[in-house]
Design a protein around this motif. Structure first.
Motif, short mmCIF file in Angstrom:
data_model
loop_
_atom_site.label_atom_id
_atom_site.label_comp_id
_atom_site.label_asym_id
_atom_site.label_seq_id
_atom_site.Cartn_x
_atom_site.Cartn_y
_atom_site.Cartn_z
N ALA A 88 -15.05 7.29 2.73
CA ALA A 88 -13.85 7.79 2.03
C ALA A 88 -12.53 7.19 2.51
CB ALA A 88 -13.78 9.31 2.15
N GLY A 89 -12.55 6.47 3.61
CA GLY A 89 -11.29 5.93 4.13
C GLY A 89 -10.44 6.99 4.80
N ILE A 90 -9.17 6.68 4.96
CA ILE A 90 -8.21 7.62 5.56
C ILE A 90 -7.78 8.60 4.48
CG2 ILE A 90 -5.93 7.84 6.64
CD1 ILE A 90 -6.34 4.90 7.65
N PRO A 91 -7.77 9.90 4.79
CA PRO A 91 -7.34 10.88 3.78
C PRO A 91 -5.93 10.58 3.27
CG PRO A 91 -8.36 11.99 5.64
CD PRO A 91 -8.20 10.54 6.03
N GLU A 92 -5.75 10.74 1.96
CA GLU A 92 -4.46 10.42 1.35
C GLU A 92 -3.34 11.29 1.89
OE1 GLU A 92 -4.73 10.18 -2.91
OE2 GLU A 92 -6.05 8.43 -2.81
N GLU A 93 -3.64 12.53 2.29
CA GLU A 93 -2.58 13.38 2.84
C GLU A 93 -2.04 12.83 4.16
OE1 GLU A 93 -6.59 15.44 3.60
OE2 GLU A 93 -5.61 14.54 1.89
N ILE A 94 -2.83 12.07 4.88
CA ILE A 94 -2.35 11.38 6.08
C ILE A 94 -1.56 10.13 5.67
CG2 ILE A 94 -3.06 10.06 8.13
CD1 ILE A 94 -5.39 12.03 8.44
N LEU A 95 -2.10 9.37 4.73
CA LEU A 95 -1.45 8.12 4.30
C LEU A 95 -0.02 8.35 3.82
CD1 LEU A 95 -4.30 6.28 2.38
CD2 LEU A 95 -3.41 5.77 4.67
N LEU A 96 0.24 9.47 3.18
CA LEU A 96 1.58 9.74 2.62
C LEU A 96 2.69 9.60 3.65
CD1 LEU A 96 0.83 12.77 0.27
CD2 LEU A 96 1.46 10.43 -0.40
N ASP A 97 2.39 9.89 4.91
CA ASP A 97 3.40 9.79 5.97
C ASP A 97 3.49 8.40 6.58
OD1 ASP A 97 4.14 12.48 5.74
OD2 ASP A 97 2.56 13.12 7.14
N TYR A 98 2.70 7.45 6.09
CA TYR A 98 2.64 6.12 6.69
C TYR A 98 2.77 5.01 5.65
CZ TYR A 98 1.26 8.69 10.80
OH TYR A 98 1.26 9.56 11.85
N LYS A 99 3.59 5.24 4.65
CA LYS A 99 3.74 4.24 3.58
C LYS A 99 4.17 2.88 4.12
CE LYS A 99 6.25 3.25 -0.66
NZ LYS A 99 7.30 3.67 -1.58
N ASP A 100 5.13 2.86 5.05
CA ASP A 100 5.66 1.60 5.56
C ASP A 100 4.73 0.89 6.54
OD1 ASP A 100 7.92 1.96 4.01
OD2 ASP A 100 9.05 2.91 5.64
N THR A 101 3.77 1.61 7.08
CA THR A 101 2.84 0.98 8.03
C THR A 101 1.40 1.00 7.53
OG1 THR A 101 2.67 3.03 9.31
CG2 THR A 101 4.29 1.38 10.07
N SER A 102 1.22 1.21 6.25
CA SER A 102 -0.12 1.08 5.65
C SER A 102 -0.33 -0.37 5.25
CB SER A 102 -0.26 1.98 4.43
OG SER A 102 -0.36 3.32 4.82
N VAL A 103 -1.52 -0.88 5.54
CA VAL A 103 -1.84 -2.28 5.24
C VAL A 103 -3.22 -2.37 4.62
CG1 VAL A 103 -0.36 -3.20 7.08
CG2 VAL A 103 -2.76 -2.69 7.57
N ARG A 104 -3.44 -3.43 3.87
CA ARG A 104 -4.75 -3.65 3.25
C ARG A 104 -5.17 -5.09 3.44
NH1 ARG A 104 -3.82 -6.50 -1.34
NH2 ARG A 104 -1.77 -6.24 -2.25
N ILE A 105 -6.45 -5.31 3.28
CA ILE A 105 -7.04 -6.65 3.27
C ILE A 105 -7.25 -7.01 1.81
CG2 ILE A 105 -9.02 -8.06 3.95
CD1 ILE A 105 -9.43 -6.05 6.29
N PRO A 106 -6.70 -8.13 1.33
CA PRO A 106 -6.87 -8.49 -0.08
C PRO A 106 -8.35 -8.71 -0.43
CG PRO A 106 -5.14 -9.80 0.93
CD PRO A 106 -5.83 -9.07 2.04
N MET A 107 -8.72 -8.20 -1.61
CA MET A 107 -10.08 -8.34 -2.13
C MET A 107 -10.01 -8.43 -3.65
SD MET A 107 -12.07 -5.40 0.07
CE MET A 107 -10.80 -4.19 -0.19
N PHE A 108 -11.09 -8.88 -4.25
CA PHE A 108 -11.16 -8.86 -5.71
C PHE A 108 -11.08 -7.42 -6.20
CE2 PHE A 108 -13.14 -13.10 -5.27
CZ PHE A 108 -12.36 -13.76 -6.19
N GLU A 109 -10.48 -7.25 -7.37
CA GLU A 109 -10.24 -5.92 -7.93
C GLU A 109 -11.52 -5.12 -8.18
OE1 GLU A 109 -8.01 -4.09 -11.80
OE2 GLU A 109 -7.32 -6.00 -11.00
N ASP A 110 -12.60 -5.78 -8.51
CA ASP A 110 -13.84 -5.08 -8.84
C ASP A 110 -14.66 -4.66 -7.62
OD1 ASP A 110 -13.13 -5.49 -11.46
OD2 ASP A 110 -14.50 -7.19 -11.75
#
Length: 163
Positions: A104-126
């Protein structure tokens, strides 16, 4: 020293591989419960090989417990939901990089407080996501590269011959 945080990891082999990566980079490993395995699990130990004695590992009962013991820590959240990539930010050697559980990844309620320090690894959309231990290695080594691999051996040696 970099800090890798696993929020409720589920698969012992992934945690073991991540532990090994942390050991060889002298990064601390922070495990937030509940864990989907026992720390005595044979698959966890096998994936970590004989590096367990080199590992700096910390355990927490919850994300709030983690925050209470790491006040003021700058935490990057590795998530597929971020708008910026892991190479868009500048890491310092005492930063924390948190990864969510495999299902499930990191819960979205946690992510909301870390918008500026959230990062992703680029991948194909599908596609959904990379393997957790691969994601940790990719982002951790970018953070270490940005800091000139501080403290790490950068020159390999042949065993039987000389260059």
């Amino acid at each position: 020293m970099m800090n890798i945080v696993l929020h409720e990891p589920e698969i012992p082999q992934n945690a073991g591989n991540i532990a090994r990566t942390c050991a060889v980079t002298h990064s601390s490993l922070h495990l937030i419960k509940p864990l989907g395995f026992s720390v005595e699990d044979k698959f966890l130990k096998r994936a970590g090989l004989d590096y367990w004695h080199l590992l700096d590992v910390h355990y927490y009962d919850s994300f709030n417990h983690f925050l209470s013991l790491n006040k003021g820590a700058r935490i990057f959240m590795a998530t597929t939901k971020s708008r910026q990539t892991y190479t868009d930010v500048k890491y310092d050697m005492d930063d924390f990089i948190m990864f969510g559980k495999e299902s499930a990844g990191i819960p979205e309620e946690i992510l909301l407080d870390y918008k500026d320090t959230s990062v992703r690894i680029p991948m194909f959309e599908d596609t959904r996501s990379l393997n957790l231990s691969n994601s940790v290695a990719i982002i951790l080594y970018e953070a270490l590269r940005q800091n000139n691999f501080a403290g790490l051996n950068q020159e390999g040696q042949l065993h039987k011959y000389k260059w």
